[in-house]
Design an enzyme around this catalytic site. Structure first.
Site, mmCIF file in Angstrom:
data_model
loop_
_atom_site.group_PDB
_atom_site.id
_atom_site.type_symbol
_atom_site.label_atom_id
_atom_site.label_comp_id
_atom_site.label_asym_id
_atom_site.label_seq_id
_atom_site.Cartn_x
_atom_site.Cartn_y
_atom_site.Cartn_z
ATOM 1 N N GLU A 1 0.868 -1.181 0.000
ATOM 2 C CA GLU A 1 0.000 0.000 0.000
ATOM 3 C C GLU A 1 0.905 1.231 0.000
ATOM 4 O O GLU A 1 1.874 1.286 0.760
ATOM 5 C CB GLU A 1 -0.838 -0.048 1.278
ATOM 6 C CG GLU A 1 -1.529 1.225 1.641
ATOM 7 C CD GLU A 1 -2.049 1.218 3.090
ATOM 8 O OE1 GLU A 1 -2.867 2.087 3.402
ATOM 9 O OE2 GLU A 1 -1.636 0.348 3.894
ATOM 10 N N ASP B 1 13.876 -3.481 13.753
ATOM 11 C CA ASP B 1 14.873 -2.628 13.088
ATOM 12 C C ASP B 1 14.423 -1.171 13.205
ATOM 13 O O ASP B 1 14.360 -0.441 12.222
ATOM 14 C CB ASP B 1 15.007 -3.038 11.608
ATOM 15 C CG ASP B 1 16.242 -2.436 10.944
ATOM 16 O OD1 ASP B 1 17.085 -1.839 11.637
ATOM 17 O OD2 ASP B 1 16.357 -2.560 9.708
HETATM 18 P P1 ADP Z 1 14.716 -0.124 2.217
HETATM 19 O O1 ADP Z 1 14.219 -1.505 2.524
HETATM 20 O O2 ADP Z 1 15.403 -0.067 0.900
HETATM 21 O O3 ADP Z 1 15.527 0.502 3.337
HETATM 22 P P2 ADP Z 1 12.338 1.351 3.085
HETATM 23 O O4 ADP Z 1 11.272 0.366 3.357
HETATM 24 O O5 ADP Z 1 13.045 1.924 4.269
HETATM 25 O O6 ADP Z 1 13.399 0.796 2.019
HETATM 26 O O7 ADP Z 1 11.676 2.513 2.229
HETATM 27 C C1 ADP Z 1 12.450 3.593 1.697
HETATM 28 C C2 ADP Z 1 11.709 4.908 1.894
HETATM 29 O O8 ADP Z 1 10.467 4.872 1.158
HETATM 30 C C3 ADP Z 1 11.291 5.143 3.340
HETATM 31 O O9 ADP Z 1 12.260 5.890 4.015
HETATM 32 C C4 ADP Z 1 9.987 5.864 3.231
HETATM 33 O O10 ADP Z 1 10.213 7.275 3.172
HETATM 34 C C5 ADP Z 1 9.410 5.442 1.912
HETATM 35 N N1 ADP Z 1 8.350 4.405 2.074
HETATM 36 C C6 ADP Z 1 8.482 3.166 2.611
HETATM 37 N N2 ADP Z 1 7.335 2.479 2.554
HETATM 38 C C7 ADP Z 1 6.432 3.304 1.974
HETATM 39 C C8 ADP Z 1 5.039 3.183 1.628
HETATM 40 N N3 ADP Z 1 4.370 2.048 1.859
HETATM 41 N N4 ADP Z 1 4.428 4.235 1.051
HETATM 42 C C9 ADP Z 1 5.124 5.363 0.793
HETATM 43 N N5 ADP Z 1 6.420 5.555 1.075
HETATM 44 C C10 ADP Z 1 7.074 4.534 1.673
#
Ligand code: ADP
Length: 293
Positions: free
Chosen positions: A95, A199
């Site tokens: 989502e 984490d």
């Molecule tokens: P990684 O696994 O590469 O570290 P993240 O899950 O931390 O990636 O996501 C990277 C960035 O994307 C996050 O810092 C956040 O700002 C944004 N983000 C993560 N999940 C979502 C989401 N479901 N919807 C919108 N933005 C998201």
């Protein structure tokens, strides 16, 4: 390698039960390990993480972790849709959440909701599957003894990896001494197996457009809730209102401060394995402090 967006769109369609006709796709920054994108059909955006096909297991574990936290129903996580492979890539579809600014209550809610997550417990430490911490495998074999779990599946795994990366000498000697002396840090303290984010650094939470907390990118397992708290303090700390709200909801044992470096040592050892640099030296200093008692 070119990304097969049409195949990803097809698999989103299967997950939502109707065709997903992709109208837009844009890269978004911020991830450490994966590339991130937003896919749109003009009405409903989805957040996509991409990596090499070999990383599918990492995304399967992340999807399962988001489901586990989502089922608890106490703190918002992005709803996971599906994961799979397309061309030479693996992908995870979540989502899309539009993040907004926090209001005066947001960090207080984050503290309360994390406490509520930690009140969700299991009979044993561990989880039904392994996952990853950063890019490192995180083992979650079930165990009824927390000290054994933390020794064998957290610290020893990281120390063994460092040995394989050619580290020896002082770091290993300190590690061995520490693993034999953990009991002193747990006198009078019996942690419960709490549902953990796993984490929880400052880059893995945000607030939605209503100011409600959202946590993401978890490394879920059931363990001592102090490990989540310790990690929030590792890279700069969360706002003071967060800690006050957490402690009001779910007071911490007074020995937390002494165990905190033991819990953060796991992440510093993992950073030493992933990034090298000064992390091994930092781990040595932490172990010296812990051994001094
Ligand atoms: P990684 O696994 O590469 O570290 P993240 O899950 O931390 O990636 O996501 C990277 C960035 O994307 C996050 O810092 C956040 O700002 C944004 N983000 C993560 N999940 C979502 C989401 N479901 N919807 C919108 N933005 C998201």
């Amino acid at each position: 390698m070119a990304t097969d967006w049409q195949e990803i769109a097809r698999q989103i369609g299967l997950a939502i039960g109707q065709p997903f006709v992709m109208r837009g796709q844009r890269a978004v920054g911020g991830g450490d390990i994966n590339q991130a994108f937003v896919l749109d059909d003009g009405t409903q955006p989805y957040f996509i993480k991409l990596n090499s096909a070999a990383r599918l297991g990492m995304f399967e574990a992340e999807l399962a972790g988001l489901q586990e936290i989502g089922r608890a129903g106490v703190i918002r996580v992005p709803r996971p849709l599906c994961c799979g492979t397309a061309g030479g890539h693996s992908f995870l579809v979540l989502e899309y959440i539009a993040f907004g600014g926090p209001d005066h209550n947001s960090v207080i809610e984050l503290g309360r909701q994390l406490a509520a997550l930690h009140r969700v417990t299991a009979p044993r430490f561990g989880w039904y599957r392994d996952n990853t911490i950063g890019a490192t495998v995180q083992r979650n074999d079930y165990c009824t003894d927390w000290i054994v779990f933390w020794t064998e599946q957290r610290l020893r795994v990281q120390l063994d990896l460092l040995k394989r990366h050619g580290r020896s000498g002082r770091l290993m000697a300190l590690g061995e001494r520490l693993l034999e002396s953990l009991h002193a840090l747990f006198a009078g303290y019996t942690p419960a197996p709490s549902l953990l984010h796993g984490d929880l650094w400052g880059g893995n939470y945000a607030f939605d457009e209503r100011g409600q907390p959202v946590i993401f990118d978890p490394a879920v397992y059931y363990g001592d809730r102090e490990t989540d708290l310790a990690m929030t303090e590792l890279f700069g700390g969360f706002p003071a209102d967060f800690y006050a709200a957490y402690r009001d909801s779910f007071p911490l044992d007074e020995g937390y401060v002494r165990r905190r470096p033991l819990y953060n040592l796991y992440h510093i050892l993992n950073h030493a394995n992933l990034f090298g640099g000064g992390y091994a030296g930092q781990a040595e200093r932490m172990m010296e402090v812990l051994l001094r008692g």
